[in-house]
Scaffold this motif. Structure first.
Motif, PDB file in Angstrom:
ATOM      1  N   ARG A   1      77.000 -12.796  11.087  1.00 41.04           N
ATOM      2  CA  ARG A   1      75.467 -13.019  10.789  1.00 41.04           C
ATOM      3  C   ARG A   1      74.728 -13.584   9.703  1.00 41.04           C
ATOM      4  O   ARG A   1      75.322 -13.660   8.326  1.00 41.04           O
ATOM      5  N   LEU A   2      73.826 -14.201  10.263  1.00 46.93           N
ATOM      6  CA  LEU A   2      73.097 -15.174   9.282  1.00 46.93           C
ATOM      7  C   LEU A   2      71.881 -13.799   8.584  1.00 46.93           C
ATOM      8  O   LEU A   2      71.645 -13.104   9.524  1.00 46.93           O
ATOM      9  N   ASN A   3      71.403 -13.618   7.519  1.00 43.70           N
ATOM     10  CA  ASN A   3      70.307 -13.025   6.681  1.00 43.70           C
ATOM     11  C   ASN A   3      69.318 -13.861   7.058  1.00 43.70           C
ATOM     12  O   ASN A   3      69.038 -14.460   5.850  1.00 43.70           O
ATOM     13  N   PHE A   4      68.032 -13.568   7.957  1.00 44.24           N
ATOM     14  CA  PHE A   4      67.362 -14.729   8.171  1.00 44.24           C
ATOM     15  C   PHE A   4      67.018 -14.305   7.483  1.00 44.24           C
ATOM     16  O   PHE A   4      65.594 -15.147   6.983  1.00 44.24           O
ATOM     17  N   SER A   5      66.154 -12.983   6.804  1.00 41.67           N
ATOM     18  CA  SER A   5      65.010 -12.723   5.946  1.00 41.67           C
ATOM     19  C   SER A   5      65.325 -13.990   4.994  1.00 41.67           C
ATOM     20  O   SER A   5      64.127 -14.159   3.858  1.00 41.67           O
ATOM     21  N   HIS A   6      66.065 -14.157   3.936  1.00 38.64           N
ATOM     22  CA  HIS A   6      67.449 -14.517   2.726  1.00 38.64           C
ATOM     23  C   HIS A   6      66.822 -15.675   3.462  1.00 38.64           C
ATOM     24  O   HIS A   6      66.170 -16.779   2.887  1.00 38.64           O
ATOM     25  N   ILE A   7      67.613 -16.876   5.063  1.00 38.03           N
ATOM     26  CA  ILE A   7      66.590 -17.838   5.008  1.00 38.03           C
ATOM     27  C   ILE A   7      64.816 -18.213   5.066  1.00 38.03           C
ATOM     28  O   ILE A   7      65.251 -19.189   4.797  1.00 38.03           O
ATOM     29  N   PHE A   8      64.466 -17.353   5.722  1.00 38.17           N
ATOM     30  CA  PHE A   8      63.043 -17.455   5.115  1.00 38.17           C
ATOM     31  C   PHE A   8      62.786 -17.331   4.022  1.00 38.17           C
ATOM     32  O   PHE A   8      61.921 -17.948   3.560  1.00 38.17           O
ATOM     33  N   LYS A   9      63.302 -16.880   2.882  1.00 36.71           N
ATOM     34  CA  LYS A   9      62.528 -16.752   1.631  1.00 36.71           C
ATOM     35  C   LYS A   9      62.835 -18.315   1.023  1.00 36.71           C
ATOM     36  O   LYS A   9      62.050 -18.218   0.341  1.00 36.71           O
ATOM     37  N   LYS A  10      63.821 -18.943   1.629  1.00 40.01           N
ATOM     38  CA  LYS A  10      64.751 -20.440   0.616  1.00 40.01           C
ATOM     39  C   LYS A  10      63.446 -21.428   1.232  1.00 40.01           C
ATOM     40  O   LYS A  10      62.830 -22.063   0.572  1.00 40.01           O
ATOM     41  N   THR A  11      63.446 -21.439   2.598  1.00 40.65           N
ATOM     42  CA  THR A  11      62.508 -22.529   3.437  1.00 40.65           C
ATOM     43  C   THR A  11      61.221 -22.522   2.794  1.00 40.65           C
ATOM     44  O   THR A  11      60.406 -23.160   2.406  1.00 40.65           O
ATOM     45  N   LEU A  12      61.002 -20.919   2.239  1.00 38.30           N
ATOM     46  CA  LEU A  12      59.211 -20.716   1.726  1.00 38.30           C
ATOM     47  C   LEU A  12      58.955 -21.423   1.061  1.00 38.30           C
ATOM     48  O   LEU A  12      58.380 -22.062   0.678  1.00 38.30           O
ATOM     49  N   ALA A  13      60.022 -20.886  -0.091  1.00 38.27           N
ATOM     50  CA  ALA A  13      60.017 -21.529  -1.267  1.00 38.27           C
ATOM     51  C   ALA A  13      59.903 -22.684  -1.523  1.00 38.27           C
ATOM     52  O   ALA A  13      59.558 -23.555  -2.340  1.00 38.27           O
ATOM     53  N   PHE A  14      60.768 -23.700  -0.333  1.00 39.29           N
ATOM     54  CA  PHE A  14      60.963 -25.414  -0.504  1.00 39.29           C
ATOM     55  C   PHE A  14      59.770 -25.848  -0.145  1.00 39.29           C
ATOM     56  O   PHE A  14      59.236 -26.724  -1.014  1.00 39.29           O
ATOM     57  N   PHE A  15      59.029 -25.374   0.672  1.00 42.49           N
ATOM     58  CA  PHE A  15      58.005 -25.834   1.310  1.00 42.49           C
ATOM     59  C   PHE A  15      57.093 -25.651   0.319  1.00 42.49           C
ATOM     60  O   PHE A  15      56.078 -26.246   0.098  1.00 42.49           O
ATOM     61  N   SER A  16      56.573 -24.235  -0.306  1.00 43.86           N
ATOM     62  CA  SER A  16      55.931 -24.195  -1.577  1.00 43.86           C
ATOM     63  C   SER A  16      56.168 -24.739  -2.344  1.00 43.86           C
ATOM     64  O   SER A  16      55.136 -25.744  -2.500  1.00 43.86           O
TER      65      SER A  16
END
Length: 195
Positions: A173-188
């Protein structure tokens, strides 16, 4: 000019490969809490943005692209090309080292086999891609095989697909909130650097 568009497409866009691979390894091993992965990711992200920016500067990575009808393009490399190759090498070695460390620290046979096939795919694709895309061009001035470099990622995909099929790789199971936060931090961080 045509050379600049070629340089940006061929040299600039692939700068995301080592960074993305290290992200994949971090998600696969679920080791985002390790400071060494965070530091490695920060270094690669900085280099990623740097080389993406450099690819827009004429003569930095590629000085001249020569095309002859019916023959592949030949490149005269710029002063930053060796560092570009070093960036790729360091990125793939970092990913491989995290996988090797995980392989050595786990005793679960299924997990070890998953890691082994992903690691074999990384090592095979990296070795062949660096040889034709970096070593042949820089050391021998032969860019006629450079187009094969990205095609060698098929070994990475093949190793990962085999691990998925044979050993239920990524059956978690992937933690989608964790993935979203890391992706958002990368693009920011990319946006802040570009502004």
């Amino acid at each position: 000019s045509g050379e600049q568009i070629y340089t940006t497409m061929v040299m600039g866009l692939p700068t995301f490969v080592p960074t993305t691979l290290l992200c994949f390894v971090g998600f696969f091993l679920n080791i985002w809490d390790k400071w060494s992965l965070r530091l490695s990711m920060g270094i690669l992200l900085f280099a990623n943005i740097f080389f993406l920016g450099i690819s827009f500067i004429p003569g930095a990575l590629v000085i001249m692209v020569t095309t002859v009808s019916g023959a592949p393009a030949t490149l005269e490399v710029g002063p930053f090309y060796p560092f570009y190759g070093l960036y790729y090498t360091i990125g793939f070695i970092m990913s491989a080292l995290f996988l090797i460390q995980a392989y050595r620290s786990t005793s679960h046979l299924l997990r070890r086999r998953q890691i082994l096939f992903v690691l074999l795919g990384i090592i095979t694709s990296f070795s062949l891609a660096v040889f034709v895309s970096i070593a042949l061009i820089y050391f021998f001035g032969n860019s006629s095989w450079g187009w094969l470099g990205p095609d060698f990622t098929l070994f990475l995909v093949g190793g990962s697909l085999y691990a998925m099929y044979q050993y239920q790789f990524l059956d978690m199971r992937l933690n989608f909130s964790h993935i979203f936060k890391k992706t958002l931090a990368f693009f920011s961080s990319c946006l802040v650097f570009l502004i």
